[in-house]
Every structure is written in structure tokens, then in C-alpha cells.
Design a protein around this motif. Structure first.
Motif: not given
Length: 272
Positions: A204-231
């Protein structure tokens, strides 16, 4: 006793926050609670389908199957919740601004909402272990230990606020206490039904950590490139979802779980 401690903890936080910070902070917490309630229904509905099977397998003496159900339901409950909460956590400020208007959104509201969703992710592992212990009928020790631990949130929050800590530390304390409580749940489950803590961590914990942590970090930085509007919010949310799905599928699932997931999707597509 368990129900009373849960109520005291929830209502007690509201009273302590109101005592030190007033109604504005409580309003921020109310918004966070509302978001958490809506999001939490996703994983709760999934586990409702698994719960009777856990109890039935315990009653029939098939503990191996019961432990497999506990591990898989814990993991899949987290994944379902994670897929929904990750874009909300990353885009919370934009979503609240779009929902309530810029003049109504406060920093407390944003932080409270984000931390409340983190709390949901931490606490999502509780239900499967609790169900196993409830299936034994021997819940006295469990309720006293976990309930007493949960009550520690109030005096710790009172002390921190007394010495000047900000309001959102109430949720940091809540997350920390419930994380520790999960370890005690595992110990009690090991003593009462023979649950393997090592196997639970590896499954449980090992697969959860190795999948959630990197996807969270990558998503956070990629989302910075999108504009601050509805789309921009839509594009960011879709990006988070796709990244999370890829990491969960390739890093968070076992081979048999991948096959089951693919067959499930194919079956749904064939119906459509």
C-alpha cells in the motif's frame, strides 16, 4: 466513545479557532469542510462496495483474501481520491476565485482547503483497517486508543495558538495525529487478526508514495505554464489527471491490477 471523541474533535476545533481568531477563520474552515465533504464521497462510495466483502471473508475464516481486500481497497481508495484532489490542491486559489470571486477569497481559505484535502488523503487508509477490527467484534481497545489519541488535537492546538501559531496549524496537527493513529491501527490489527504490517507497507504505502509524489511535483510545475482563466484551469486539471493516471498505472499498480484495470475499461467502452 469513538463517536463522541470524533464529535468533540470536530466541534472543539471550531470553538478553539473561534476563540483565538474569530468568525472569519471559521468561515474559511467551513468552506474547506464543504469541499472535503464533496470530494470524500468518491472514495467513500468505492469502499462501501468492498466493506461487506471484508466482513464476509473474516466471518468465513478466509484471512488471506481479507488482507488482500484490505490492501487493495486502501490503495485504490487513495488513488481515486488522489486523482480528484491533486488538481484541486494545486489550483485551489484559482478555483476559489472563480467560484466565490476574488474579493471573497482569503489566504486562510486557500490554505485550509488545501490542507483539508491533504488530511483526506492521509485519513483515507482508515476505513479498511477499522472495518477489519469491527468485524472481530472486539473494538473496545481500538476505540479507546484511537479516540484518546484524536482528542490530543484540541490541547495541542490550544497550546500552539496560545504561543502565536497561525490558524492553519490546527489542520497540520490534525494531519499529524491521524497519520500516527494509522500506525496504531495497524498494530492493533496485527495483534487482533494477524495483519502483516510489512506486507501492508509494501503493498500500500510504497506504491502510493512512488506514484503520488512525483506526479504531484510534475503536475505542480507544469500547471504554472497555463493562464489564470477558466480555460487555463481546465487545461491544468486535465494535465494533472493525465499525469496522475500515468504514474498510478505504471508505478502504483501490480501487474495483475493493471490487467484488471485494462479489462474494466475495455468492458465499459464496449458497452458504450
Amino acid at each position: 466513545f469513538g463517536s463522541v471523541t470524533a464529535i468533540l474533535n470536530y466541534q472543539g476545533q471550531t470553538l478553539v479557532l473561534n476563540l483565538f481568531f474569530g468568525q472569519l477563520v471559521n468561515a474559511a474552515k467551513a468552506i474547506a469542510d464543504k469541499i472535503n465533504g464533496i470530494v470524500g464521497s468518491f472514495s467513500n462510495n468505492f469502499f462501501m462496495a468492498v466493506r461487506p466483502q471484508i466482513i464476509k471473508s473474516y466471518a468465513s475464516g478466509d484471512h488471506d483474501y481479507m488482507f488482500k481486500l484490505v490492501n487493495r481497497s486502501s490503495k485504490f481508495s487513495f488513488y481515486l481520491l488522489f486523482l480528484v484532489t491533486l488538481p484541486l490542491i494545486i489550483l485551489m486559489q484559482k478555483i476559489l476565485t472563480l467560484w466565490l470571486g476574488a474579493n471573497q477569497v482569503t489566504e486562510n481559505m486557500i490554505v485550509f482547503s488545501q490542507l483539508m484535502l491533504v488530511f483526506s488523503l492521509v485519513n483515507v487508509f482508515e476505513s479498511p483497517i477499522t472495518t477489519v477490527i469491527q468485524a472481530t467484534g472486539n473494538i473496545r481497545k481500538y476505540e479507546i486508543i484511537i479516540g484518546s489519541g484524536v482528542l490530543l488535537v484540541l490541547p495541542i492546538c490550544y497550546f500552539l495558538f496560545k504561543i502565536g501559531f497561525p490558524a492553519y496549524y490546527s489542520l497540520i496537527v490534525l494531519i499529524s495525529i491521524f497519520a500516527v493513529a494509522q500506525f496504531f491501527r495497524l498494530i492493533i490489527a496485527k495483534l487482533q487478526v494477524g495483519l502483516s504490517i510489512r506486507n501492508y507497507f509494501n503493498s500500500v504505502f510504497v506504491p502510493v508514495i512512488i506514484s503520488a509524489v512525483p506526479s504531484g511535483i510534475l503536475s505542480y510545475y507544469l500547471c504554472k505554464f497555463f493562464p489564470d482563466n477558466f480555460f487555463g484551469i481546465i487545461y491544468s486539471a486535465v494535465t494533472c489527471l493525465l499525469i496522475s493516471l500515468l504514474f498510478v498505472f505504471f508505478l502504483g499498480l501490480e501487474k495483475s491490477e493493471k490487467t484488471t484495470s485494462i479489462n474494466f475499461v475495455k468492458a465499459k467502452l464496449n458497452k458504450i
